[in-house]
Design an enzyme around this catalytic site. Structure first.
Site, PDB file in Angstrom:
ATOM      1  CB  SER A 133       5.118  -0.685  -4.796  1.00 42.48           C
ATOM      2  OG  SER A 133       4.251  -1.572  -5.432  1.00 42.48           O
ATOM      3  NE  ARG A 134       6.970  -1.802   1.435  1.00 42.29           N
ATOM      4  CZ  ARG A 134       6.577  -1.178   2.524  1.00 42.29           C
ATOM      5  NH1 ARG A 134       7.375  -0.336   3.110  1.00 42.29           N
ATOM      6  NH2 ARG A 134       5.395  -1.405   3.052  1.00 42.29           N
TER       7      ARG A 134
ATOM      8  CE  LYS B 169       7.625  -7.866  -2.749  1.00 43.86           C
ATOM      9  NZ  LYS B 169       7.721  -7.287  -1.387  1.00 43.86           N
TER      10      LYS B 169
ATOM     11  CG  MET C 291      -1.953  -1.971  -1.113  1.00 42.38           C
ATOM     12  SD  MET C 291      -1.631  -1.453   0.579  1.00 42.38           S
ATOM     13  CE  MET C 291       0.122  -1.584   0.626  1.00 42.38           C
TER      14      MET C 291
ATOM     15  CG  MET D 108      10.144  -6.940 -10.128  1.00 40.61           C
ATOM     16  SD  MET D 108       9.159  -7.046 -11.619  1.00 40.61           S
ATOM     17  CE  MET D 108      10.473  -7.245 -12.806  1.00 40.61           C
TER      18      MET D 108
ATOM     19  CG  HIS E 236       1.401  -5.292  -8.862  1.00 41.47           C
ATOM     20  ND1 HIS E 236       2.327  -4.293  -8.690  1.00 41.47           N
ATOM     21  CD2 HIS E 236       0.956  -5.600  -7.622  1.00 41.47           C
ATOM     22  CE1 HIS E 236       2.430  -3.993  -7.402  1.00 41.47           C
ATOM     23  NE2 HIS E 236       1.622  -4.773  -6.735  1.00 41.47           N
TER      24      HIS E 236
ATOM     25  CG  LEU F 117      -0.410  -1.513 -10.620  1.00 37.01           C
ATOM     26  CD1 LEU F 117      -1.413  -1.880 -11.702  1.00 37.01           C
ATOM     27  CD2 LEU F 117      -0.606  -2.380  -9.387  1.00 37.01           C
ATOM     28  CG  HIS F 118       6.089  -4.045  -9.381  1.00 38.74           C
ATOM     29  ND1 HIS F 118       5.928  -5.409  -9.407  1.00 38.74           N
ATOM     30  CD2 HIS F 118       5.913  -3.677  -8.094  1.00 38.74           C
ATOM     31  CE1 HIS F 118       5.695  -5.854  -8.193  1.00 38.74           C
ATOM     32  NE2 HIS F 118       5.659  -4.818  -7.364  1.00 38.74           N
TER      33      HIS F 118
ATOM     34  N   GLY G 184       1.123 -12.768  -4.759  1.00 35.06           N
ATOM     35  CA  GLY G 184       2.547 -12.967  -5.043  1.00 35.06           C
ATOM     36  C   GLY G 184       3.248 -13.666  -3.883  1.00 35.06           C
TER      37      GLY G 184
HETATM   38  O1  PAF Z   1      -0.099  -7.055  -0.854  1.00 29.85           O
HETATM   39  C1  PAF Z   1      -0.748  -5.991  -0.936  1.00 29.85           C
HETATM   40  O2  PAF Z   1      -0.565  -5.191  -1.860  1.00 29.85           O
HETATM   41  C2  PAF Z   1      -1.785  -5.671   0.115  1.00 29.85           C
HETATM   42  O3  PAF Z   1      -1.411  -6.149   1.361  1.00 29.85           O
HETATM   43  C3  PAF Z   1      -3.205  -6.161  -0.251  1.00 29.85           C
HETATM   44  C4  PAF Z   1      -3.276  -7.678  -0.328  1.00 29.85           C
HETATM   45  C5  PAF Z   1      -3.629  -5.546  -1.568  1.00 29.85           C
HETATM   46  C6  PAF Z   1      -4.193  -5.704   0.832  1.00 29.85           C
HETATM   47  O4  PAF Z   1      -4.204  -4.328   0.969  1.00 29.85           O
END
Ligand code: PAF
Length: 285
Positions: free
Chosen positions: A190-191, A153, A31, A188, A38, A34-35, A151
């Site tokens: 994004s939040r 997580k 989504m 890690m 990812h 990125l960090h 991941g």
């Molecule tokens: O983990 C995420 O970032 C989201 O849930 C995903 C798998 C990209 C689906 O939107």
């Protein structure tokens, strides 16, 4: 690196690559925001697969809280730079109309998630996994990867997506990659970029609770160990625990007593200030 917003152009491009049977496609759905977590998925895909495709799409249907959706960090240019730097081959960046041409209220795939669909994240975030299943199914149909890199997580999400793949007989293998952590151990996410400096400095307590459980779960009473850790976390005014559990790693059912020969995982969700964080450690495979 090729960037596509349009699924038809993306499919055409993949077909024109004329990949033979020995060539594999790895897919990292994201989504954005990125960090390094990812990027480690991208690297693992690059090691295993001939072509690596990432997607960036903030899926509105998986947010049970509209404020959380509205505040989700967006940094598309930086994301693309990071993916380029990581030598990602293809990035798919659809908009909402592309993924939901009939509107975001369209019917979601019918899939029985069983206990996975009612416990932990599913209980705390009603509708979340239905939205995840909906978007991941669409993305897998578009990208058609051999391998899907996820991941650890998002432990329960990995299990839900495995269920989706099994139920719809999708020809993709999931590779679950270890959680990447900051130097102090915070997972890690994004939040994390939305945490204030006071929140950031106590956020590491979540990981410390998991580590404490890892050290003691095989010799102490499980209920007491959990209760003590929840109490200690909640004593920090910025932290509010939603759940802290020790469960069977395959079924997510609570474990009352330590047993040597079953998979065991400890999972946590807590609000740090207004930011909801999750983490987990696999205690026994
Ligand atoms: O983990 C995420 O970032 C989201 O849930 C995903 C798998 C990209 C689906 O939107």
């Amino acid at each position: 690196m090729k960037v596509f917003q349009d699924k038809i152009a993306l499919r055409r491009y993949i077909q024109e690559l004329n990949l033979d049977i020995n060539h594999t496609i790895g897919f990292v759905p994201t989504m954005g925001a990125l960090h390094d977590g990812h990027i480690s998925l991208i690297k693992q895909s690059k090691q295993r697969c001939n072509i690596t495709i990432a997607s960036i799409f903030v899926n509105p249907t998986q947010f049970n809280d509209i404020n959380d959706f509205n505040k989700y960090p967006i940094q598309i240019d930086k994301d693309l730079e990071m993916l380029l730097e990581a030598s990602c081959d293809i990035v798919y960046v659809p908009n909402v109309e592309e993924i939901y041409p009939n509107g975001v209220d369209e019917e979601k795939p019918k899939i029985d998630l069983g206990f996975l669909g009612t416990t932990l994240e599913a209980e705390k975030r009603p509708g979340h996994y239905e939205g995840v299943v909906q978007v991941v199914k669409k993305l897998l149909e578009i990208v058609q990867p051999d391998f899907l890199f996820l991941g650890q997580k998002d432990y329960q999400q990995c299990m839900v997506i495995q269920r989706l793949i099994d139920v719809f007989n999708i020809k993709t293998n999931i590779i679950i990659c270890e959680t990447m952590r900051e130097k102090d151990g915070l997972a890690m996410s994004s939040r994390n970029m939305r945490l204030s400096s006071a929140e950031r400095s106590v956020a590491v307590n979540l990981y410390q609770a998991l580590k404490d459980i890892q050290d003691k779960y095989a010799r102490e009473n499980i209920e007491t160990l959990i209760d003590n850790n929840i109490q200690k976390l909640n004593e920090e005014s910025l932290i509010q625990v939603e759940y802290l559990v020790i469960v069977d790693g395959k079924t997510l059912e609570n474990i009352k007593e330590y047993q040597e020969n079953i998979p065991i995982t400890t999972l946590i969700a807590a609000k740090v200030g207004n930011i909801r964080l999750i983490d987990n450690l696999i205690l026994n495979r």
